[in-house]
Enzyme design. Structure first.
Site, short mmCIF file in Angstrom:
data_model
loop_
_atom_site.label_atom_id
_atom_site.label_comp_id
_atom_site.label_asym_id
_atom_site.label_seq_id
_atom_site.Cartn_x
_atom_site.Cartn_y
_atom_site.Cartn_z
N SER A 98 -35.82 -0.15 -13.80
CA SER A 98 -35.91 -1.46 -14.44
C SER A 98 -37.03 -2.31 -13.85
CB SER A 98 -34.59 -2.21 -14.27
OG SER A 98 -34.33 -2.40 -12.87
N THR A 100 -36.64 -3.63 -10.91
CA THR A 100 -35.94 -4.65 -10.11
C THR A 100 -36.55 -4.80 -8.73
OG1 THR A 100 -33.87 -4.27 -11.31
CG2 THR A 100 -33.71 -5.31 -9.14
N PRO A 129 -35.04 -16.75 -3.44
CA PRO A 129 -35.69 -15.84 -4.39
C PRO A 129 -34.92 -15.65 -5.69
CG PRO A 129 -34.82 -14.65 -2.48
CD PRO A 129 -34.74 -16.09 -2.16
N ASP A 131 -31.91 -17.72 -6.74
CA ASP A 131 -31.41 -18.96 -7.32
C ASP A 131 -32.53 -19.85 -7.86
OD1 ASP A 131 -28.89 -18.10 -6.63
OD2 ASP A 131 -28.80 -19.30 -4.79
N SER A 139 -34.48 -9.09 -13.96
CA SER A 139 -35.53 -8.06 -13.96
C SER A 139 -35.63 -7.39 -15.32
CB SER A 139 -35.21 -6.99 -12.90
OG SER A 139 -35.14 -7.56 -11.62
N ASN A 140 -34.49 -7.32 -16.02
CA ASN A 140 -34.44 -6.59 -17.28
C ASN A 140 -35.21 -7.24 -18.42
OD1 ASN A 140 -32.74 -5.06 -15.74
ND2 ASN A 140 -30.89 -5.46 -16.93
N HIS A 187 -67.95 24.64 -38.68
CA HIS A 187 -67.41 25.87 -38.07
C HIS A 187 -68.37 26.43 -37.01
CE1 HIS A 187 -64.21 26.26 -41.14
NE2 HIS A 187 -65.12 25.77 -41.96
N SER A 317 -77.51 20.57 -10.16
CA SER A 317 -77.02 21.78 -9.51
C SER A 317 -77.40 21.79 -8.04
CB SER A 317 -77.60 23.01 -10.21
OG SER A 317 -77.26 24.19 -9.50
N LYS A 323 -82.26 21.34 -12.69
CA LYS A 323 -81.23 21.37 -13.73
C LYS A 323 -80.63 19.97 -13.91
CE LYS A 323 -77.46 24.44 -15.15
NZ LYS A 323 -76.34 23.53 -15.44
N ILE A 324 -80.52 19.55 -15.16
CA ILE A 324 -79.90 18.26 -15.48
C ILE A 324 -78.68 18.51 -16.35
CG2 ILE A 324 -80.23 16.03 -16.61
CD1 ILE A 324 -81.84 16.38 -14.04
N ASN A 325 -77.54 18.07 -15.89
CA ASN A 325 -76.29 18.30 -16.62
C ASN A 325 -75.82 17.05 -17.37
OD1 ASN A 325 -76.16 20.91 -15.64
ND2 ASN A 325 -74.93 20.35 -13.85
N GLU A 330 -69.34 14.47 -19.50
CA GLU A 330 -68.24 15.17 -18.83
C GLU A 330 -67.27 14.18 -18.19
OE1 GLU A 330 -70.96 19.10 -17.76
OE2 GLU A 330 -70.42 17.67 -16.19
#
Length: 462
Positions: A98, A100, A129, A131, A139-140, A187, A317, A323-325, A330
């Site tokens: 809940s 709580t 806290p 009252d 809490s619900n 496809h 890499s 190398k460029i990824n 990603e």
């Protein structure tokens, strides 16, 4: 060595760190739930602070709380809203279903901080806290209201603006690439020609529709369960409490929050959060498709498709120099995978609306807010570090277009489907061009000039 003070809750005495603003119930929750080390997210703390601040203001207005106490609670709650007391909220996300433990954590911290502001010692319960800070609440109804507030705020502050910027960037790319002809693909095989700008217009529309769906689904978040207290009946709260408090929250946040139309639905079910999470998942699916398409269209640079050129943001890499990824794509795709998983967690958690209360709310809060944060940040860096510098390799697009056998589709109205299929097979087998074979088959050159012009294949016949 840490010094401790002794505090009491309904189960007995608890040792609490001397300088902690929280009390016995929080200390008990810390001991009971050493699960993940993940505390309540900042947007939830802000939302709970808003609820406690405006609840105190309402209770003062209703003459249920003295002006002195209400003012002190309001000031302490404002510090929670502003993030000044975040270290005082250590309760684990995997706690009582809940919320709580977290609600009491907030109640205790605000009560003790308010006591300090009144010149009283922490732990004295000068400000109580339950009252005082929790007056008219449970809490619900507080915790699910906080989830709605936090989720709605984060959508409007972070994700919807990020999606709007993504749409604008993709729409601009559609304009920039409007004259670039390329081969289409269905496809994963060659299809009839398309303009690169048309492709990006589709991506832009995906981003635009993600905004629209989120805005529609999130409207349910504006209904707050506050006022239902324990089971939805509103026991121990003033009849005007919920409406007044929610109106104040709406003014503070500039969002149209309102009291739930049915408190039993609002506390027993979490359908609005499920709907919002479903749209977050849909957004993730759209973003995955966009990022993945761009990743494949930029594959290469020499032995892949290579129709797009990605900005180089880091070496790709540790072993292959130069190398460029597609790292930004990603990164976004991983974000999308996490969000889709979060949606499954939210759905399973929402199914635990047992009778008058859902008992898996903290994990719902954590996952939906994480999804919003990840998507907001992921979109932002993808737009800035990938899309903004993305370019078309027009030469490569033209080269692949000229090689395609799918252009034979344009010959169907002239020579029929069967003969066109035969020409395509023969061209593939012999390496001859479609034009050469069609000319040999008796199709006039001027007709071929008209039919095999790729640009005319990208628009409907007028």
């Amino acid at each position: 060595m840490t010094d401790y003070r002794t505090e009491q809750d309904s189960l007995g005495a608890m040792q609490v760190p001397q300088d902690a603003l929280y009390g016995a119930q929080t200390a008990r929750a810390i001991a009971n739930f050493p699960v993940s080390g993940i505390p309540l997210p900042r947007p939830m703390l802000r939302a709970l602070g808003l609820l406690k601040k405006h609840a105190a203001g309402t209770n003062r207005e209703l003459e249920l709380l003295s002006g002195e106490l209400a003012e002190a609670i309001g000031k302490a709650a404002s510090e929670v809203i502003e993030g000044k007391l975040d270290a005082q909220f250590p309760v684990d996300i995997f706690q009582t279903g809940s919320g709580t433990s977290s609600n009491m954590n907030v109640n205790e911290v605000i009560a003790n901080r308010a006591a300090q502001l009144l010149g009283q010692p922490i732990g004295s319960k000068t400000v109580h806290p339950n009252d005082h800070v929790n007056m008219g609440q449970s809490s619900n109804d507080v915790f699910p209201s906080a989830i709605h507030i936090a989720t709605a705020e984060q959508l409007h502050k972070a994700l919807l603006p990020a999606l709007e910027q993504l749409f604008r960037q993709l729409d601009q790319k559609a304009v920039d690439f409007r004259d670039v002809l390329k081969i289409g693909r269905t496809h994963l095989q060659d299809a009839t020609p398309v303009k690169l700008g048309q492709v990006f217009s589709g991506y832009a529309r995906q981003a635009e529709m993600a905004q629209e769906r989120l805005a529609t689904a999130s409207s349910g978040l504006y209904e707050l369960p506050l006022g239902g207290t324990a089971v939805g009946t509103g026991i121990n709260t003033h009849p005007a409490f919920a409406a007044k408090t929610i109106a104040a929250i709406a003014r503070d946040t500039c969002l149209p929050f309102r009291e739930a139309g049915n408190h039993f639905e609002a506390q027993g079910a979490k359908d609005a959060l499920v709907a919002t999470s479903g749209c977050l998942k849909g957004c993730a699916v759209s973003l995955f498709k966009i990022a993945n398409d761009i990743r494949f269209l930029a594959s290469g640079p020499r032995c892949g498709i290579g129709e797009l050129v990605l900005p180089a943001v880091q070496p790709g890499s540790s072993i292959m120099p130069g190398k460029i990824n597609p790292v930004m794509a990603e990164s976004l795709m991983q974000v999308c995978a996490q969000v889709i998983g979060n949606d499954a967690t939210i759905a399973l958690s929402a199914m635990s609306g047992n009778f008058e209360l859902n008992v898996m709310m903290p994990v719902i809060a954590y996952n939906i807010l994480q999804s919003i944060e990840l998507l907001s940040n992921g979109i932002k860096v993808f737009e800035e570090k990938c899309l903004a510098g993305l370019q078309a390799d027009e030469k490569r697009c033209e080269e692949l277009l000229e090689k395609s056998l799918a252009l034979v589709t344009a010959l169907v109205p002239e020579i029929g489907y069967d003969r066109s299929a035969e020409l395509a097979k023969e061209a593939h087998k012999t390496g001859k061009t479609l034009r050469e074979l069609a000319l040999a088959d008796g199709v006039p050159a001027d007709v071929l000039d008209r039919l095999l012009d790729p640009a005319t294949m990208t628009e409907p016949k007028s």
